[in-house]
Design a protein around this motif. Structure first.
Motif, PDB file in Angstrom:
ATOM      1  N   ALA A   1       0.832  -1.211   0.000  1.00  0.00           N
ATOM      2  CA  ALA A   1       0.000   0.000   0.000  1.00  0.00           C
ATOM      3  C   ALA A   1       0.863   1.254   0.000  1.00  0.00           C
ATOM      4  O   ALA A   1       0.574   2.224  -0.728  1.00  0.00           O
ATOM      5  CB  ALA A   1      -0.930  -0.016   1.213  1.00  0.00           C
ATOM      6  N   ARG A   2       1.928   1.258   0.808  1.00  0.00           N
ATOM      7  CA  ARG A   2       2.830   2.411   0.825  1.00  0.00           C
ATOM      8  C   ARG A   2       3.494   2.634  -0.527  1.00  0.00           C
ATOM      9  O   ARG A   2       3.715   3.765  -0.950  1.00  0.00           O
ATOM     10  CB  ARG A   2       3.922   2.220   1.891  1.00  0.00           C
ATOM     11  CG  ARG A   2       3.475   2.394   3.314  1.00  0.00           C
ATOM     12  CD  ARG A   2       4.676   2.582   4.239  1.00  0.00           C
ATOM     13  NE  ARG A   2       5.676   1.533   4.080  1.00  0.00           N
ATOM     14  CZ  ARG A   2       5.711   0.411   4.794  1.00  0.00           C
ATOM     15  NH1 ARG A   2       4.766   0.180   5.701  1.00  0.00           N
ATOM     16  NH2 ARG A   2       6.659  -0.486   4.603  1.00  0.00           N
ATOM     17  N   ASP A   3       3.804   1.537  -1.210  1.00  0.00           N
ATOM     18  CA  ASP A   3       4.494   1.620  -2.500  1.00  0.00           C
ATOM     19  C   ASP A   3       3.553   1.921  -3.661  1.00  0.00           C
ATOM     20  O   ASP A   3       4.001   2.026  -4.815  1.00  0.00           O
ATOM     21  CB  ASP A   3       5.231   0.308  -2.796  1.00  0.00           C
ATOM     22  CG  ASP A   3       6.403   0.068  -1.847  1.00  0.00           C
ATOM     23  OD1 ASP A   3       6.819   1.044  -1.169  1.00  0.00           O
ATOM     24  OD2 ASP A   3       6.894  -1.074  -1.780  1.00  0.00           O
ATOM     25  N   GLY A   4       2.273   2.034  -3.379  1.00  0.00           N
ATOM     26  CA  GLY A   4       1.309   2.379  -4.420  1.00  0.00           C
ATOM     27  C   GLY A   4       0.863   1.221  -5.287  1.00  0.00           C
ATOM     28  O   GLY A   4       0.288   1.432  -6.358  1.00  0.00           O
ATOM     29  N   GLU A   5       1.099  -0.014  -4.828  1.00  0.00           N
ATOM     30  CA  GLU A   5       0.666  -1.168  -5.607  1.00  0.00           C
ATOM     31  C   GLU A   5      -0.849  -1.317  -5.486  1.00  0.00           C
ATOM     32  O   GLU A   5      -1.417  -1.155  -4.403  1.00  0.00           O
ATOM     33  CB  GLU A   5       1.359  -2.433  -5.093  1.00  0.00           C
ATOM     34  CG  GLU A   5       1.250  -3.606  -6.036  1.00  0.00           C
ATOM     35  CD  GLU A   5       2.160  -4.756  -5.644  1.00  0.00           C
ATOM     36  OE1 GLU A   5       2.165  -5.755  -6.380  1.00  0.00           O
ATOM     37  OE2 GLU A   5       2.853  -4.652  -4.605  1.00  0.00           O
ATOM     38  N   ARG A   6      -1.510  -1.635  -6.605  1.00  0.00           N
ATOM     39  CA  ARG A   6      -2.964  -1.725  -6.613  1.00  0.00           C
ATOM     40  C   ARG A   6      -3.420  -2.970  -7.356  1.00  0.00           C
ATOM     41  O   ARG A   6      -2.760  -3.444  -8.281  1.00  0.00           O
ATOM     42  CB  ARG A   6      -3.578  -0.477  -7.259  1.00  0.00           C
ATOM     43  CG  ARG A   6      -3.288   0.821  -6.510  1.00  0.00           C
ATOM     44  CD  ARG A   6      -3.945   0.847  -5.139  1.00  0.00           C
ATOM     45  NE  ARG A   6      -3.671   2.081  -4.411  1.00  0.00           N
ATOM     46  CZ  ARG A   6      -2.694   2.230  -3.523  1.00  0.00           C
ATOM     47  NH1 ARG A   6      -1.884   1.206  -3.252  1.00  0.00           N
ATOM     48  NH2 ARG A   6      -2.516   3.370  -2.900  1.00  0.00           N
ATOM     49  N   PHE A   7      -4.601  -3.488  -6.936  1.00  0.00           N
ATOM     50  CA  PHE A   7      -5.143  -4.720  -7.491  1.00  0.00           C
ATOM     51  C   PHE A   7      -6.617  -4.522  -7.848  1.00  0.00           C
ATOM     52  O   PHE A   7      -7.298  -3.662  -7.300  1.00  0.00           O
ATOM     53  CB  PHE A   7      -5.007  -5.860  -6.482  1.00  0.00           C
ATOM     54  CG  PHE A   7      -3.587  -6.219  -6.159  1.00  0.00           C
ATOM     55  CD1 PHE A   7      -2.914  -7.181  -6.887  1.00  0.00           C
ATOM     56  CD2 PHE A   7      -2.916  -5.568  -5.126  1.00  0.00           C
ATOM     57  CE1 PHE A   7      -1.595  -7.503  -6.599  1.00  0.00           C
ATOM     58  CE2 PHE A   7      -1.597  -5.882  -4.826  1.00  0.00           C
ATOM     59  CZ  PHE A   7      -0.933  -6.852  -5.566  1.00  0.00           C
ATOM     60  N   ASP A   8      -7.080  -5.368  -8.767  1.00  0.00           N
ATOM     61  CA  ASP A   8      -8.493  -5.359  -9.146  1.00  0.00           C
ATOM     62  C   ASP A   8      -9.334  -6.246  -8.236  1.00  0.00           C
ATOM     63  O   ASP A   8     -10.532  -6.016  -8.074  1.00  0.00           O
ATOM     64  CB  ASP A   8      -8.656  -5.865 -10.589  1.00  0.00           C
ATOM     65  CG  ASP A   8      -7.857  -5.035 -11.580  1.00  0.00           C
ATOM     66  OD1 ASP A   8      -8.206  -3.864 -11.768  1.00  0.00           O
ATOM     67  OD2 ASP A   8      -6.873  -5.569 -12.144  1.00  0.00           O
ATOM     68  N   LEU A   9      -8.693  -7.272  -7.663  1.00  0.00           N
ATOM     69  CA  LEU A   9      -9.423  -8.236  -6.837  1.00  0.00           C
ATOM     70  C   LEU A   9      -8.511  -8.737  -5.731  1.00  0.00           C
ATOM     71  O   LEU A   9      -7.375  -9.144  -5.996  1.00  0.00           O
ATOM     72  CB  LEU A   9      -9.889  -9.409  -7.703  1.00  0.00           C
ATOM     73  CG  LEU A   9     -10.602 -10.577  -7.031  1.00  0.00           C
ATOM     74  CD1 LEU A   9     -11.892 -10.122  -6.355  1.00  0.00           C
ATOM     75  CD2 LEU A   9     -10.896 -11.680  -8.052  1.00  0.00           C
ATOM     76  N   VAL A  10      -9.000  -8.670  -4.490  1.00  0.00           N
ATOM     77  CA  VAL A  10      -8.254  -9.166  -3.331  1.00  0.00           C
ATOM     78  C   VAL A  10      -9.050 -10.280  -2.681  1.00  0.00           C
ATOM     79  O   VAL A  10     -10.245 -10.133  -2.402  1.00  0.00           O
ATOM     80  CB  VAL A  10      -7.992  -8.037  -2.304  1.00  0.00           C
ATOM     81  CG1 VAL A  10      -7.310  -8.608  -1.050  1.00  0.00           C
ATOM     82  CG2 VAL A  10      -7.138  -6.932  -2.912  1.00  0.00           C
ATOM     83  N   PHE A  11      -8.382 -11.420  -2.453  1.00  0.00           N
ATOM     84  CA  PHE A  11      -8.975 -12.529  -1.705  1.00  0.00           C
ATOM     85  C   PHE A  11      -8.507 -12.424  -0.258  1.00  0.00           C
ATOM     86  O   PHE A  11      -7.303 -12.334   0.006  1.00  0.00           O
ATOM     87  CB  PHE A  11      -8.527 -13.874  -2.275  1.00  0.00           C
ATOM     88  CG  PHE A  11      -8.943 -14.099  -3.700  1.00  0.00           C
ATOM     89  CD1 PHE A  11     -10.277 -14.268  -4.041  1.00  0.00           C
ATOM     90  CD2 PHE A  11      -7.990 -14.161  -4.709  1.00  0.00           C
ATOM     91  CE1 PHE A  11     -10.655 -14.489  -5.353  1.00  0.00           C
ATOM     92  CE2 PHE A  11      -8.356 -14.388  -6.029  1.00  0.00           C
ATOM     93  CZ  PHE A  11      -9.690 -14.540  -6.354  1.00  0.00           C
ATOM     94  N   LEU A  12      -9.452 -12.473   0.662  1.00  0.00           N
ATOM     95  CA  LEU A  12      -9.141 -12.322   2.078  1.00  0.00           C
ATOM     96  C   LEU A  12      -9.813 -13.458   2.854  1.00  0.00           C
ATOM     97  O   LEU A  12     -10.984 -13.394   3.202  1.00  0.00           O
ATOM     98  CB  LEU A  12      -9.645 -10.951   2.568  1.00  0.00           C
ATOM     99  CG  LEU A  12      -9.218 -10.469   3.940  1.00  0.00           C
ATOM    100  CD1 LEU A  12      -7.710 -10.481   4.098  1.00  0.00           C
ATOM    101  CD2 LEU A  12      -9.758  -9.053   4.181  1.00  0.00           C
ATOM    102  N   ASP A  13      -9.039 -14.517   3.081  1.00  0.00           N
ATOM    103  CA  ASP A  13      -9.546 -15.707   3.772  1.00  0.00           C
ATOM    104  C   ASP A  13      -8.562 -16.068   4.884  1.00  0.00           C
ATOM    105  O   ASP A  13      -7.845 -17.064   4.804  1.00  0.00           O
ATOM    106  CB  ASP A  13      -9.701 -16.852   2.771  1.00  0.00           C
ATOM    107  CG  ASP A  13     -10.194 -18.138   3.424  1.00  0.00           C
ATOM    108  OD1 ASP A  13     -10.712 -18.066   4.552  1.00  0.00           O
ATOM    109  OD2 ASP A  13     -10.047 -19.211   2.797  1.00  0.00           O
ATOM    110  N   PRO A  14      -8.511 -15.241   5.944  1.00  0.00           N
ATOM    111  CA  PRO A  14      -7.533 -15.461   7.011  1.00  0.00           C
ATOM    112  C   PRO A  14      -7.993 -16.518   7.994  1.00  0.00           C
ATOM    113  O   PRO A  14      -9.145 -16.989   7.931  1.00  0.00           O
ATOM    114  CB  PRO A  14      -7.480 -14.093   7.698  1.00  0.00           C
ATOM    115  CG  PRO A  14      -8.875 -13.568   7.549  1.00  0.00           C
ATOM    116  CD  PRO A  14      -9.337 -14.050   6.189  1.00  0.00           C
TER     117      PRO A  14
END
Length: 217
Positions: A128-141
């Motif tokens: 996030a700090r580096d400005g990386e971006r995604f179209d879809l995030v999977f969050l299954d912790p």
């Protein structure tokens, strides 16, 4: 900021004689077995839930950048890659899990998969700090320990306008999602697992559901 270590995943209740494999259910590598390493306490997303999720997503993910923050067996990562994703970054702190993902990715020639062994929160903060971006995030912790509450705000920061987040949790997270500026596009339940598809506003600021004709449940 130092991120807490991720606890081991709570294993599903195993059925006697059950296979330690799941399968890719659609796309280029449909029916390919995905090994689930022994002793990792992994909780792969069931076939039926994955089928529902990718129906929600419209089946094809052509050209999308995806992030799987708690990859485990890699089932969601391989499913996205099989369906045309341009890049799938998959994180897990388990070396065994990441080794298994790398081995299958090499066998399939799935060069769009980027397996990384490391702490999910630390990686998300750095990205996030580096400005990386995604179209879809999977969050299954792992369930419990408020992982969703800690991870969801970071996942939002990693989204492109109009992006989406898939979340599995032991309870519904609708209020938490709305509090983080997201729309609950879909929500369903399989046994004790609640699963959600959340949408981020598009570049024009609209809060419309990016899934054509869809209505939240």
């Amino acid at each position: 900021m130092n991120s807490p270590r991720q606890p081991a995943r709570a294993p599903r209740q195993a059925t006697a004689g059950a296979s330690h494999r799941v399968r890719i259910i659609g796309g280029r590598w449909k029916r390919t077995p995905i090994p689930v390493p022994d002793g990792e306490g992994l909780r792969p997303t069931p076939d039926r839930v994955r089928e529902t999720l990718f129906n929600w997503l419209g089946q094809e993910l052509d050209g999308l950048d995806c992030l799987d923050l708690f990859a485990g067996s890699g089932a969601l990562s391989f499913e996205a890659a099989s369906r045309g994703a341009a890049r799938v970054v998959c994180l897990d702190r388990s070396r065994g899990a990441i080794t298994s993902i790398r081995t299958l990715a090499a066998k399939l020639g799935a060069t769009m998969l980027v397996p990384i062994c490391g702490d999910a929160l630390a990686h998300a903060e750095r990205a996030a700090r580096d400005g990386e971006r995604f179209d879809l995030v999977f969050l299954d912790p792992p369930f419990r320990d408020q992982w969703i509450e800690r991870c969801l705000p970071l996942a939002v920061r990693l989204l492109r306008p109009g992006g989406r987040i898939y979340v599995e949790a032991e309870h519904d997270i609708n209020e938490l999602a709305i509090g983080n500026g997201l729309t609950v596009s879909r929500h369903d339940r399989a046994g004790q697992v609640h699963y959600h598809l959340l949408s981020f506003p598009a570049a024009d600021g609209s809060g419309s559901d990016p899934l054509s004709g869809s209505q939240p449940t």
